[in-house]
Motif scaffolding. Sequence first.
Motif, mmCIF file in Angstrom:
data_model
loop_
_atom_site.group_PDB
_atom_site.id
_atom_site.type_symbol
_atom_site.label_atom_id
_atom_site.label_comp_id
_atom_site.label_asym_id
_atom_site.label_seq_id
_atom_site.Cartn_x
_atom_site.Cartn_y
_atom_site.Cartn_z
ATOM 1 N N LEU A 183 0.826 -1.203 0.000
ATOM 2 C CA LEU A 183 0.000 0.000 0.000
ATOM 3 C C LEU A 183 0.863 1.257 0.000
ATOM 4 O O LEU A 183 0.548 2.248 -0.673
ATOM 5 N N GLU A 184 1.965 1.222 0.726
ATOM 6 C CA GLU A 184 2.851 2.381 0.770
ATOM 7 C C GLU A 184 3.512 2.633 -0.582
ATOM 8 O O GLU A 184 3.784 3.782 -0.932
ATOM 9 N N ARG A 185 3.765 1.587 -1.320
ATOM 10 C CA ARG A 185 4.442 1.753 -2.611
ATOM 11 C C ARG A 185 3.472 2.082 -3.737
ATOM 12 O O ARG A 185 3.903 2.486 -4.814
ATOM 13 N N SER A 186 2.178 1.893 -3.528
ATOM 14 C CA SER A 186 1.199 2.150 -4.586
ATOM 15 C C SER A 186 0.673 3.573 -4.463
ATOM 16 O O SER A 186 0.743 4.198 -3.401
ATOM 17 N N SER A 187 0.151 4.077 -5.550
ATOM 18 C CA SER A 187 -0.417 5.430 -5.531
ATOM 19 C C SER A 187 -1.897 5.375 -5.193
ATOM 20 O O SER A 187 -2.549 4.328 -5.300
ATOM 21 N N ASP A 188 -2.427 6.537 -4.828
ATOM 22 C CA ASP A 188 -3.832 6.581 -4.463
ATOM 23 C C ASP A 188 -4.743 6.288 -5.643
ATOM 24 O O ASP A 188 -5.883 5.860 -5.469
ATOM 25 N N GLN A 189 -4.263 6.563 -6.840
ATOM 26 C CA GLN A 189 -5.093 6.375 -8.030
ATOM 27 C C GLN A 189 -5.092 4.933 -8.525
ATOM 28 O O GLN A 189 -5.864 4.589 -9.406
ATOM 29 N N SER A 190 -4.235 4.100 -7.997
ATOM 30 C CA SER A 190 -4.149 2.715 -8.446
ATOM 31 C C SER A 190 -5.310 1.901 -7.889
ATOM 32 O O SER A 190 -5.640 2.008 -6.704
ATOM 33 N N PRO A 191 -5.980 1.076 -8.720
ATOM 34 C CA PRO A 191 -7.062 0.226 -8.191
ATOM 35 C C PRO A 191 -6.587 -0.715 -7.093
ATOM 36 O O PRO A 191 -7.339 -1.055 -6.193
ATOM 37 N N GLU A 192 -5.311 -1.095 -7.161
ATOM 38 C CA GLU A 192 -4.780 -2.013 -6.157
ATOM 39 C C GLU A 192 -4.833 -1.394 -4.766
ATOM 40 O O GLU A 192 -5.007 -2.095 -3.768
ATOM 41 N N SER A 193 -4.703 -0.077 -4.690
ATOM 42 C CA SER A 193 -4.731 0.601 -3.389
ATOM 43 C C SER A 193 -6.062 0.369 -2.689
ATOM 44 O O SER A 193 -6.109 0.085 -1.485
ATOM 45 N N GLY A 194 -7.158 0.458 -3.439
ATOM 46 C CA GLY A 194 -8.480 0.213 -2.842
ATOM 47 C C GLY A 194 -8.642 -1.218 -2.379
ATOM 48 O O GLY A 194 -9.205 -1.472 -1.301
ATOM 49 N N TRP A 195 -8.141 -2.171 -3.167
ATOM 50 C CA TRP A 195 -8.257 -3.583 -2.769
ATOM 51 C C TRP A 195 -7.490 -3.834 -1.469
ATOM 52 O O TRP A 195 -7.989 -4.522 -0.570
ATOM 53 N N GLU A 241 -19.850 -17.893 -2.092
ATOM 54 C CA GLU A 241 -20.602 -17.514 -0.904
ATOM 55 C C GLU A 241 -20.025 -18.178 0.343
ATOM 56 O O GLU A 241 -20.182 -17.678 1.454
ATOM 57 N N ILE A 242 -19.380 -19.316 0.178
ATOM 58 C CA ILE A 242 -18.789 -20.030 1.305
ATOM 59 C C ILE A 242 -17.312 -19.678 1.446
ATOM 60 O O ILE A 242 -16.837 -19.326 2.534
ATOM 61 N N ARG A 243 -16.579 -19.758 0.342
ATOM 62 C CA ARG A 243 -15.123 -19.579 0.394
ATOM 63 C C ARG A 243 -14.682 -18.149 0.119
ATOM 64 O O ARG A 243 -13.507 -17.827 0.275
ATOM 65 N N GLY A 244 -15.599 -17.283 -0.310
ATOM 66 C CA GLY A 244 -15.206 -15.919 -0.628
ATOM 67 C C GLY A 244 -14.720 -15.799 -2.062
ATOM 68 O O GLY A 244 -14.437 -16.785 -2.744
ATOM 69 N N HIS A 245 -14.636 -14.538 -2.536
ATOM 70 C CA HIS A 245 -14.154 -14.246 -3.884
ATOM 71 C C HIS A 245 -12.655 -13.957 -3.853
ATOM 72 O O HIS A 245 -12.120 -13.520 -2.836
ATOM 73 N N ARG A 246 -12.011 -14.197 -4.975
ATOM 74 C CA ARG A 246 -10.637 -13.718 -5.110
ATOM 75 C C ARG A 246 -10.661 -12.202 -5.021
ATOM 76 O O ARG A 246 -11.475 -11.547 -5.661
ATOM 77 N N ARG A 247 -9.762 -11.610 -4.260
ATOM 78 C CA ARG A 247 -9.907 -10.183 -3.972
ATOM 79 C C ARG A 247 -9.544 -9.294 -5.141
ATOM 80 O O ARG A 247 -9.687 -8.078 -5.054
ATOM 81 N N THR A 248 -9.069 -9.868 -6.240
ATOM 82 C CA THR A 248 -8.835 -9.056 -7.430
ATOM 83 C C THR A 248 -10.122 -8.794 -8.201
ATOM 84 O O THR A 248 -10.142 -7.958 -9.087
ATOM 85 N N TYR A 249 -11.219 -9.505 -7.856
ATOM 86 C CA TYR A 249 -12.478 -9.297 -8.542
ATOM 87 C C TYR A 249 -13.120 -8.006 -8.054
ATOM 88 O O TYR A 249 -12.959 -7.606 -6.887
ATOM 89 N N VAL A 250 -13.872 -7.382 -8.927
ATOM 90 C CA VAL A 250 -14.611 -6.180 -8.539
ATOM 91 C C VAL A 250 -15.717 -6.572 -7.549
ATOM 92 O O VAL A 250 -16.474 -7.500 -7.789
ATOM 93 N N GLY A 251 -15.793 -5.863 -6.447
ATOM 94 C CA GLY A 251 -16.807 -6.158 -5.434
ATOM 95 C C GLY A 251 -16.540 -7.417 -4.645
ATOM 96 O O GLY A 251 -17.477 -8.013 -4.104
#
Length: 774
Positions: free
Chosen positions: A262-274, A383-393
Amino acid sequence: MTSTLNLPVLFLTDPVVLPGMVVPIELDEPAQAAIDAARASSNGQVLVAPRLDDRYAAYGVIATIEQVGRMRGGTPAAVLKAEQRAKIGHGVTGPGAALWVETEPVDTAKADGRTTELAADYKKLVVAVLQRREAWQIIDAVNKLSDPSAIADTAGYAPYLTDEQKRELLETPDVAERLTTLIEWTKTHIAEAEVTEKISDDVREGMEKSQREFLLRQQLAAIRKELGEGEPDGADDYRTRVEQADLPDAVREAAMREVGRLERSSDQSPESGWIRTWLDTVLELPWTERTADSTDVKAARAVLDADHHGLDEVKDRMVEYLAVRSRRAQRGLEVVGGRGSGAVMVLVGPPGVGKTSLGESVARALDRKFVRVALGGVRDEAEIRGHRRTYVGALPGRIVRAIKEAGSMNPVVLLDEIDKVGADYRGDPAAALLEVLDPAQNHTFRDHYLDLDLDLSDVLFIATANVIDTIPQALLDRMELITVDGYTEDDKVAIARDFLVPRQLERAALTADEVTLTDDALREIAANYTREAGVRQMERLVAKALRKAATRLAQEGEQVVVIDKAGLKDFLGRPRFTPESHERTAVPGVSTGLAVTGMGGDVLFIEANAADGKSGLTLTGQLGDVMKESAQIALTYVRSHLEELGIEASVLDRSIHVHVPAGAVPKDGPSAGVTMVTALTSLALGRPVRSDVGMTGEVTLNGRVLPIGGVKQKLLAAQRAGLTTVFLPKRNEPDLDDVPAEVLAAVEVKLVSDVADILSAAIEPVRETATAAA
């Protein structure tokens, strides 16, 4: 000694006026009064002082009125020229509406060597600031100044000084002190300006035309680089939160890795939100929080008994679990989060018997947090195991969310309707539950979203289901099966009296003194108004009766309403269910079977008839493949045992039709074999089956009666239907231990291993048939 002057005073909030300044002033009513008083006086001077919130100003400037007129918008204004500092004394009287004060002008000390040197240094700094702004005309004016006090007072025009700083200069009559302060402030401003300019240059050098929209982001990055931090806003906050959180070592290590990303990523990067969302989820989980189990076994049993009537098997299992946990804790053997320390149970039974509400009672008895997870209709494995966190939502699975909602790592989690989990192209949720519900594996459960080992071994999982047929065998094997088969008539009356009636009285705003529902009425409702394993429909009828009672109290003015068996028809209408076995079995070819459905045990009538025509077998009633095979086996058995049964061969060489009524309801299962044999034998012999007899069991081609399931539910159904004799397979004898004693007292159970024993006892004798015909 300097003489004092009496001058009208003009207080200004903005600007702060220093000697030598020429400023325009908008004239409100007090300012107009001060200007008028000054113009009327002989010297035409006014004292201009800053307006302070916390105190009166100690110093001001004596100003002369250069011009009086109006602004472009028509607002009255005056142009004032500040000339000399003055110390403000006490108020005095004067003409007009203005406020007059006594002032003492402050003489400027003669310049000495140190003052001149400070003035020269300050002038250089001022010129440097003006050169950055390319204000060449102002530079010429400043260079012409030689008086140190006048040079210092040019700071009144400095835009980088605050009003507070300018007020401080006004109240500093000593020129050397004033210049020293200004030199320090100006150097600070020049340093800040140089940093800002350097940042702007760095940004400008690396920016192309296509990147102009990212100007703000580049400036922020350059600011962080200049400050030596290299951190976006909030990253330091996450680092602090992770360091202060009580996390397991492996989780803390993973969280710190993500903070670094997170420290190395910028605020505008989608990865920062994930990353931020993931960190929030990890920090919200109660990794080390656990509630202490209640150690009072008697109190826990009392809680369970107070909330539910009957269900002794489930209550015993909960008390056993608590007793073992308590003894392990006393002997120092309790291992928090140890492998297999939790429990996984599945409560299987028809609707309305209290499976779901039992979970909350168990949590109260154990003094644990309770979370309900509804699985009905879930078809997505995520719903049981969760989504891969790279997916939207992306979100964690329901298990992780349940742990977060509970706030502890050892809650009671109720997995409701586990038999209604589906599967499609998105995966099989039931397969994903294999790891969750395996006590030997769930200490390292890994959710796709978290991607961390989550210890579920201390969670008490209680699953509920109506039928076990739709639960995959591998999943069922990981759970401890506890059947909740339904209630007897006495149980229903007790439940209604102790739980349903008080609850519905409260909902109808009635009291027990106003409305009384007798036990006979409750028994009549249970016997003839409902045919269910649970008590939901019974509660609806109780509520209906109490609503009508409340209406009577309101409309007819009655003081007390008593609902007894005789008057029940006025409240609920006529009974919906009456015993029909005698009527249905009055003719040959009809036998009474027992079956288990998703709604509990039920009575099943099987009809057989024959007509002239080509020999064959016709089956109707939406039968499944297993029941169709049972019908074929039954016909083959009867045809192969004609002599033993006393049947003529020609009787069954006709078109045989076997029908199971309620044709709109799908039916399947092996336990109708003996019932079909009895129906066909009754048809062939021309003698009816006894109306008080029910039977269940799977039959082989040789007539062996094989064991079946659902014995308790079937016997409960037989009692509700008014049957007095039930034939069960011999090998189901151990299942009778689970049947309530009152049911065994009301229904005579005969255990058989050969279908011939059923035929000899269930079919009416010849003499009774002849007598009836006569």
